[in-house]
Motif scaffolding. Structure first.
Motif, PDB file in Angstrom:
ATOM      1  N   GLY A 106      -5.014  -1.539   3.544  1.00  0.00           N
ATOM      2  CA  GLY A 106      -6.015  -2.463   2.950  1.00  0.00           C
ATOM      3  C   GLY A 106      -5.512  -3.759   2.360  1.00  0.00           C
ATOM      4  N   ASN A 107      -6.146  -4.031   1.059  1.00  0.00           N
ATOM      5  CA  ASN A 107      -5.691  -5.238   0.417  1.00  0.00           C
ATOM      6  C   ASN A 107      -4.152  -5.217   0.044  1.00  0.00           C
ATOM      7  N   LYS A 108      -3.402  -4.372  -0.185  1.00  0.00           N
ATOM      8  CA  LYS A 108      -2.085  -4.176  -0.337  1.00  0.00           C
ATOM      9  C   LYS A 108      -1.247  -4.814   0.840  1.00  0.00           C
ATOM     10  N   ALA A 109      -1.811  -5.355   2.090  1.00  0.00           N
ATOM     11  CA  ALA A 109      -1.050  -5.729   3.052  1.00  0.00           C
ATOM     12  C   ALA A 109      -1.731  -6.995   3.789  1.00  0.00           C
ATOM     13  N   VAL A 110      -0.761  -7.646   4.547  1.00  0.00           N
ATOM     14  CA  VAL A 110      -1.322  -8.880   5.273  1.00  0.00           C
ATOM     15  C   VAL A 110      -0.544  -8.541   6.746  1.00  0.00           C
ATOM     16  N   ALA A 124      -0.542 -15.559   5.676  1.00  0.00           N
ATOM     17  CA  ALA A 124      -0.150 -14.040   5.582  1.00  0.00           C
ATOM     18  C   ALA A 124       1.271 -14.077   4.831  1.00  0.00           C
ATOM     19  N   VAL A 125       2.280 -14.980   5.382  1.00  0.00           N
ATOM     20  CA  VAL A 125       3.642 -15.085   4.946  1.00  0.00           C
ATOM     21  C   VAL A 125       3.655 -15.539   3.503  1.00  0.00           C
ATOM     22  N   ASP A 126       2.661 -16.486   3.092  1.00  0.00           N
ATOM     23  CA  ASP A 126       2.546 -16.901   1.771  1.00  0.00           C
ATOM     24  C   ASP A 126       2.150 -15.897   0.683  1.00  0.00           C
ATOM     25  N   GLN A 127       1.147 -15.118   1.181  1.00  0.00           N
ATOM     26  CA  GLN A 127       0.696 -13.950   0.502  1.00  0.00           C
ATOM     27  C   GLN A 127       2.003 -12.887   0.230  1.00  0.00           C
ATOM     28  N   PHE A 128       2.603 -12.524   1.329  1.00  0.00           N
ATOM     29  CA  PHE A 128       3.685 -11.651   1.016  1.00  0.00           C
ATOM     30  C   PHE A 128       4.780 -12.205   0.191  1.00  0.00           C
ATOM     31  N   ASN A 130       4.489 -14.523  -2.194  1.00  0.00           N
ATOM     32  CA  ASN A 130       4.044 -15.040  -3.746  1.00  0.00           C
ATOM     33  C   ASN A 130       3.171 -14.100  -4.434  1.00  0.00           C
ATOM     34  N   ASN A 131       2.356 -13.101  -3.679  1.00  0.00           N
ATOM     35  CA  ASN A 131       1.477 -12.454  -4.209  1.00  0.00           C
ATOM     36  C   ASN A 131       1.912 -11.089  -4.739  1.00  0.00           C
ATOM     37  N   ASP A 132       2.087 -10.861  -5.910  1.00  0.00           N
ATOM     38  CA  ASP A 132       2.610  -9.610  -6.276  1.00  0.00           C
ATOM     39  C   ASP A 132       1.748  -8.384  -5.874  1.00  0.00           C
ATOM     40  N   LYS A 133       0.669  -8.482  -5.662  1.00  0.00           N
ATOM     41  CA  LYS A 133      -0.528  -7.543  -5.106  1.00  0.00           C
ATOM     42  C   LYS A 133      -0.090  -7.138  -3.841  1.00  0.00           C
ATOM     43  N   VAL A 134       0.383  -8.005  -2.931  1.00  0.00           N
ATOM     44  CA  VAL A 134       0.592  -7.874  -1.503  1.00  0.00           C
ATOM     45  C   VAL A 134       2.052  -7.027  -1.300  1.00  0.00           C
ATOM     46  N   LYS A 135       2.028  -5.827  -0.957  1.00  0.00           N
ATOM     47  CA  LYS A 135       3.250  -4.954  -1.058  1.00  0.00           C
ATOM     48  C   LYS A 135       3.918  -5.067   0.652  1.00  0.00           C
ATOM     49  N   VAL A 136       3.069  -5.209   1.451  1.00  0.00           N
ATOM     50  CA  VAL A 136       3.397  -4.893   2.961  1.00  0.00           C
ATOM     51  C   VAL A 136       2.952  -6.065   3.962  1.00  0.00           C
ATOM     52  N   PHE A 137       3.969  -6.262   4.758  1.00  0.00           N
ATOM     53  CA  PHE A 137       3.655  -7.344   5.575  1.00  0.00           C
ATOM     54  C   PHE A 137       3.764  -6.190   7.033  1.00  0.00           C
ATOM     55  N   ILE A 138       2.703  -6.384   7.740  1.00  0.00           N
ATOM     56  CA  ILE A 138       2.461  -5.786   9.057  1.00  0.00           C
ATOM     57  C   ILE A 138       2.406  -6.585  10.221  1.00  0.00           C
ATOM     58  N   GLY A 139       3.594  -6.508  11.125  1.00  0.00           N
ATOM     59  CA  GLY A 139       3.660  -7.541  12.134  1.00  0.00           C
ATOM     60  C   GLY A 139       3.883  -6.756  13.564  1.00  0.00           C
ATOM     61  N   ASN A 140       3.271  -7.310  14.684  1.00  0.00           N
ATOM     62  CA  ASN A 140       3.822  -7.012  16.174  1.00  0.00           C
ATOM     63  C   ASN A 140       5.026  -7.566  16.078  1.00  0.00           C
ATOM     64  N   ILE A 141       6.051  -6.917  16.770  1.00  0.00           N
ATOM     65  CA  ILE A 141       7.322  -7.335  16.883  1.00  0.00           C
ATOM     66  C   ILE A 141       7.774  -8.431  17.527  1.00  0.00           C
ATOM     67  N   VAL A 142       6.773  -8.832  18.526  1.00  0.00           N
ATOM     68  CA  VAL A 142       6.807 -10.206  19.355  1.00  0.00           C
ATOM     69  C   VAL A 142       6.418 -11.363  18.494  1.00  0.00           C
ATOM     70  N   ALA A 143       5.207 -10.967  18.135  1.00  0.00           N
ATOM     71  CA  ALA A 143       4.317 -12.032  17.368  1.00  0.00           C
ATOM     72  C   ALA A 143       4.919 -12.694  16.075  1.00  0.00           C
TER      73      ALA A 143
END
Length: 236
Positions: A106-110, A124-128, A130-143
């Protein structure tokens, strides 16, 4: 004289750790592999010789199964890391896996996948970062595996595997790059004695060889890796 990134830049340590899991859905996995083997026999009986691309296409169903069945383990591992105040990067090849991860965190991720616009990628990068509340970055391995700086992440989890060694090398280094001040831990959850382990062993071997020969420059060559994986699968 060739100088690699590791020769030129003083970076913290990067460790790579496979985590082997028991295959809890072995009946389904074995059924999918049996279906794949039956297809090969059918082609041989008809006198046809499938291409490597044909093989890789048929194996997508198996890879998707392993990816989906691995999700609870990946999520549990990520949650443990978050409790230890680590930020986590999770890579996957599949859209449905991205959706399941987003639904859980949910809101813990970008998220960054193939549908993410340039502006939203940077947001999404900036939130991950700089934002302490964003704990997870979910990414497609290519994109999400190229051109992004995710140095707030210290744990990188590959929920599933890509056919191209260069894609893994690039994705691993989203966290392990200039600006990283902490050790980076790369974790590969793998279902033991499956396509997973064959792909991982082949992938790491080829990445090591390519790095020794070419340094940081990896050519995108999934056909040779696919050929070796298919040969290994036929021996099991």
């Amino acid at each position: 004289m060739r100088r690699t990134k590791n020769d030129s830049i003083d970076l913290p340590q990067k460790t790579i750790k496979p985590v082997y899991l028991p295959l809890e859905f072995s009946t389904t996995y074995n059924a999918y592999i049996a279906e794949y083997e039956a297809w090969i026999e059918e082609m041989e009986s008809a006198g046809e010789k499938p291409t490597i691309t044909d093989h890789l296409t048929k194996l997508i169903k198996v890879r998707q199964l392993l990816s989906y069945d691995k999700l609870p383990h990946t999520i549990e591992l990520a949650e443990e890391m978050i409790e230890n105040e680590e930020k986590v990067i999770i890579f996957t090849c599949f859209t449905n896996t991205v959706k399941e991860l987003v639904a859980h965190f949910g809101n813990k991720a970008v998220v960054v996948d193939g549908s993410t616009s340039k502006d939203k990628r940077q947001y999404a990068v900036d939130q991950f970062q700089n934002n302490d509340k964003v704990k997870v970055f979910i990414g497609n391995i290519v994109a999400a595996g190229v051109g992004l700086t995710l140095t707030e992440g210290t744990i990188v989890i590959f929920n599933d595997l890509d056919w191209t060694p260069a894609n893994h090398a690039q994705a691993e280094d989203r966290a392990h790059r200039i600006g990283q001040e902490n050790d980076v831990h790369i974790i590969y959850p793998l279902f033991d004695d499956t396509l997973d382990t064959i792909m991982f062993d082949t992938l790491r071997r080829k990445m090591k060889i390519i790095t020794q020969v070419m340094g940081d420059s990896m050519e995108k060559d999934d056909m040779s890796l696919g050929r070796e994986v298919i040969n290994g699968l036929m021996k099991t």
